[in-house]
Design a protein around this motif. Structure first.
Motif, PDB file in Angstrom:
ATOM      1  N   CYS A 195      63.165 -30.737  69.321  1.00 30.88           N
ATOM      2  CA  CYS A 195      62.018 -31.620  69.070  1.00 30.88           C
ATOM      3  C   CYS A 195      62.323 -33.050  69.557  1.00 30.88           C
ATOM      4  CB  CYS A 195      61.641 -31.633  67.594  1.00 30.88           C
ATOM      5  SG  CYS A 195      62.564 -32.816  66.634  1.00 30.88           S
ATOM      6  N   TYR A 251      61.743 -35.955  68.133  1.00 29.85           N
ATOM      7  CA  TYR A 251      62.330 -36.929  67.195  1.00 29.85           C
ATOM      8  C   TYR A 251      63.839 -36.967  67.471  1.00 29.85           C
ATOM      9  CZ  TYR A 251      64.913 -38.326  63.073  1.00 29.85           C
ATOM     10  OH  TYR A 251      65.841 -38.904  62.247  1.00 29.85           O
ATOM     11  N   VAL A 252      64.430 -35.784  67.584  1.00 31.52           N
ATOM     12  CA  VAL A 252      65.881 -35.682  67.775  1.00 31.52           C
ATOM     13  C   VAL A 252      66.286 -36.263  69.130  1.00 31.52           C
ATOM     14  CG1 VAL A 252      67.726 -33.973  68.160  1.00 31.52           C
ATOM     15  CG2 VAL A 252      66.179 -33.730  66.202  1.00 31.52           C
ATOM     16  N   CYS A 303      67.296 -29.374  59.455  1.00 24.57           N
ATOM     17  CA  CYS A 303      66.865 -28.251  60.299  1.00 24.57           C
ATOM     18  C   CYS A 303      67.878 -28.139  61.427  1.00 24.57           C
ATOM     19  CB  CYS A 303      65.466 -28.511  60.857  1.00 24.57           C
ATOM     20  SG  CYS A 303      65.445 -29.879  62.023  1.00 24.57           S
ATOM     21  N   HIS A 335      67.514 -28.522  64.507  1.00 23.42           N
ATOM     22  CA  HIS A 335      67.374 -29.564  65.529  1.00 23.42           C
ATOM     23  C   HIS A 335      68.131 -30.826  65.080  1.00 23.42           C
ATOM     24  CE1 HIS A 335      63.609 -27.656  67.379  1.00 23.42           C
ATOM     25  NE2 HIS A 335      63.872 -26.919  66.322  1.00 23.42           N
ATOM     26  N   ALA A 336      67.801 -31.275  63.873  1.00 19.90           N
ATOM     27  CA  ALA A 336      68.350 -32.555  63.397  1.00 19.90           C
ATOM     28  C   ALA A 336      69.869 -32.517  63.263  1.00 19.90           C
ATOM     29  CB  ALA A 336      67.697 -32.926  62.071  1.00 19.90           C
ATOM     30  N   HIS A 359      57.982 -37.175  60.494  1.00 18.69           N
ATOM     31  CA  HIS A 359      58.489 -38.200  61.415  1.00 18.69           C
ATOM     32  C   HIS A 359      57.416 -39.071  62.064  1.00 18.69           C
ATOM     33  CE1 HIS A 359      62.355 -36.301  61.021  1.00 18.69           C
ATOM     34  NE2 HIS A 359      61.835 -35.157  61.411  1.00 18.69           N
ATOM     35  N   LEU A 378      55.319 -32.269  65.272  1.00 21.10           N
ATOM     36  CA  LEU A 378      55.916 -32.579  66.579  1.00 21.10           C
ATOM     37  C   LEU A 378      56.095 -31.282  67.367  1.00 21.10           C
ATOM     38  CD1 LEU A 378      58.715 -35.224  65.891  1.00 21.10           C
ATOM     39  CD2 LEU A 378      56.272 -35.545  66.162  1.00 21.10           C
ATOM     40  N   CYS A 419      58.565 -28.172  66.501  1.00 18.64           N
ATOM     41  CA  CYS A 419      59.013 -28.199  65.100  1.00 18.64           C
ATOM     42  C   CYS A 419      58.494 -26.962  64.370  1.00 18.64           C
ATOM     43  CB  CYS A 419      58.512 -29.458  64.405  1.00 18.64           C
ATOM     44  SG  CYS A 419      58.910 -29.431  62.643  1.00 18.64           S
TER      45      CYS A 419
HETATM   46  S1  SF4 Z   1      61.945 -31.070  60.820  1.00 20.29           S
HETATM   47 FE1  SF4 Z   1      60.841 -30.700  62.745  1.00 20.29          FE
HETATM   48  S2  SF4 Z   1      60.365 -32.719  63.566  1.00 20.29           S
HETATM   49 FE2  SF4 Z   1      61.978 -32.982  61.996  1.00 20.29          FE
HETATM   50  S3  SF4 Z   1      63.914 -32.890  63.112  1.00 20.29           S
HETATM   51 FE3  SF4 Z   1      63.464 -30.817  62.446  1.00 20.29          FE
HETATM   52  S4  SF4 Z   1      62.359 -29.881  64.167  1.00 20.29           S
HETATM   53 FE4  SF4 Z   1      62.325 -32.097  64.465  1.00 20.29          FE
END
Ligand code: SF4
Length: 382
Positions: free
Chosen positions: A76, A78-79, A103, A105-106, A241, A326, A329
């Protein structure tokens, strides 16, 4: 700005800019800062170490070119935007950073930051996704590990007295934020959606005592000047976010105003206080594990989350909800699916957007919001 207020101006500047002057002044005077992720990092523990927790975000990022080497296209934005800012040395001012398994991604921000020479991370917390007695014991151990790591990293002792003081400091901020949200329940409101979002975002971007001082002045300015906005359509925003003022600007058209939110840094952050009675560490554990409004990543809490949404609709007399997710996500894809089913049964207006972290395709968002507001107006016969 809807009202004349130096405090509002200062809060908007802080909320819009993670590297704001308030924070930089604090650092120049020798203050220490620690980056963290919203919404489940127990900020009081960092505060009890004498350090200001700062939400890590890429609000000011102008691209993701440098970060592309570290992430797949499925990550995503944001990351990617946030990590781009890290690679661009924008977060060099931090004295440390803690992450948790928000998550997949983060958590890659943590993994990739650790490979860099100027790595700021010192701890990763595993926060259970389910609530049960077993997972609560596990959570308690994780909190103890966070305390030990923070003590070691900053060379301090986190005593019960310091935890109690930190709880009071954060609770005071929550009380003041709640007072602002209470004002938004009236027929005429005091702040538009952009102002409201930036005022709340400032609360995770600067020293908390100074933030509460600014909130007190803002509340007195708001009360002195009275509500200035009469919304034709009352909107509630929910999503992940959304921390860019440009995005909120797009949501308010044709007399529609975002009067409240279901944001992790908004109502979800201040609706419930940490207990100031008994053992402060247990109070923090209870709050973050059980009492705080459930996060979207927590399994088995969807009924609680939807019931809370219903309550917000009632409390703020909401006419329609705008939700954004996003690209890529999955957590918010599930949340939007749940909300859609729930609100369709009630025939309640919902607009679902899929957006970039730093808004692009503004024309398209504007057109969709415009059509949505018109449909809500038709429903209200206005
Ligand atoms: S919760 Fe969604 S928008 Fe937030 S970091 Fe994870 S994937 Fe990205």
């Amino acid at each position: 700005m809807t009202i004349q207020s130096q405090a509002l101006k200062a809060l908007i500047e802080v909320g819009s800019n993670p590297y704001n002057a308030e924070l930089q002044n604090f650092i120049r005077k020798g203050g220490k800062t620690c980056g963290f992720l919203f919404q489940e990092t127990p900020e009081e523990i960092i505060t009890a170490a004498g350090v200001v927790p700062v939400y890590i975000r890429g609000t000011k990022s102008e691209g993701t070119e440098m970060a592309e080497a570290y992430f797949r296209q499925l990550t995503c934005n944001y990351v990617r935007n946030t990590f781009n800012e890290i690679l661009d040395d924008k977060w060099d001012f931090l004295d440390g950073a803690v992450f948790y398994n928000l998550c997949d991604h983060a958590r890659r921000i943590f993994d990739n930051w650790q490979t860099l020479p100027d790595n700021k991370t010192y701890h990763f917390m595993y926060i259970p996704k389910k609530r049960s007695d077993l997972s609560k014991d596990f959570y308690r151990q994780e909190i103890k590990k966070l305390i030990e790591a923070t003590e070691k990293h900053f060379g301090v002792e986190i005593t019960k007295e310091k935890l109690s003081e930190a709880i009071k400091l954060h609770n005071e901020m929550r009380r003041l934020q709640k007072e602002i949200y209470d004002l938004q329940k009236e027929e005429k409101v005091y702040l538009d959606g952009t102002e409201l979002a930036m005022v709340m975002m400032a609360g995770v971007s600067m020293p908390r005592d100074k933030y509460s001082d600014l909130l007190r002045t803002l509340i007195s300015d708001l009360k002195a000047q009275g509500p200035q906005i009469e919304p034709k359509v009352r909107l509630l925003y929910t999503g992940g976010h959304a921390d860019n003022p440009k995005f909120f600007d797009l949501l308010e058209q044709q007399g529609a105003v975002v009067v409240a939110d279901n944001d992790s840094f908004g109502t979800r952050a201040c609706d419930v206080l940490v207990s100031e009675e008994g053992d402060p560490l247990e109070a923090i554990i209870e709050y973050y594990y059980q009492q705080k409004p459930a996060a979207t990543r927590q399994f088995g809490t969807h009924e609680e989350r939807l019931a809370r949404l219903d309550q917000l609709i009632e409390n703020y007399r909401i006419d329609g909800i705008i939700s954004s997710r996003l690209f890529m996500c999955d957590i918010w894809a599930f949340e939007q699916f749940l909300m859609r089913n729930h609100l369709q049964k009630k025939n309640f207006p919902l607009l679902e957007l899929e957006v970039d972290y730093n808004p692009e395709g503004e024309g398209q968002i504007r057109t969709r919001v415009q059509a949505f507001v018109e449909s809500v107006c038709d429903k209200k016969n206005i």
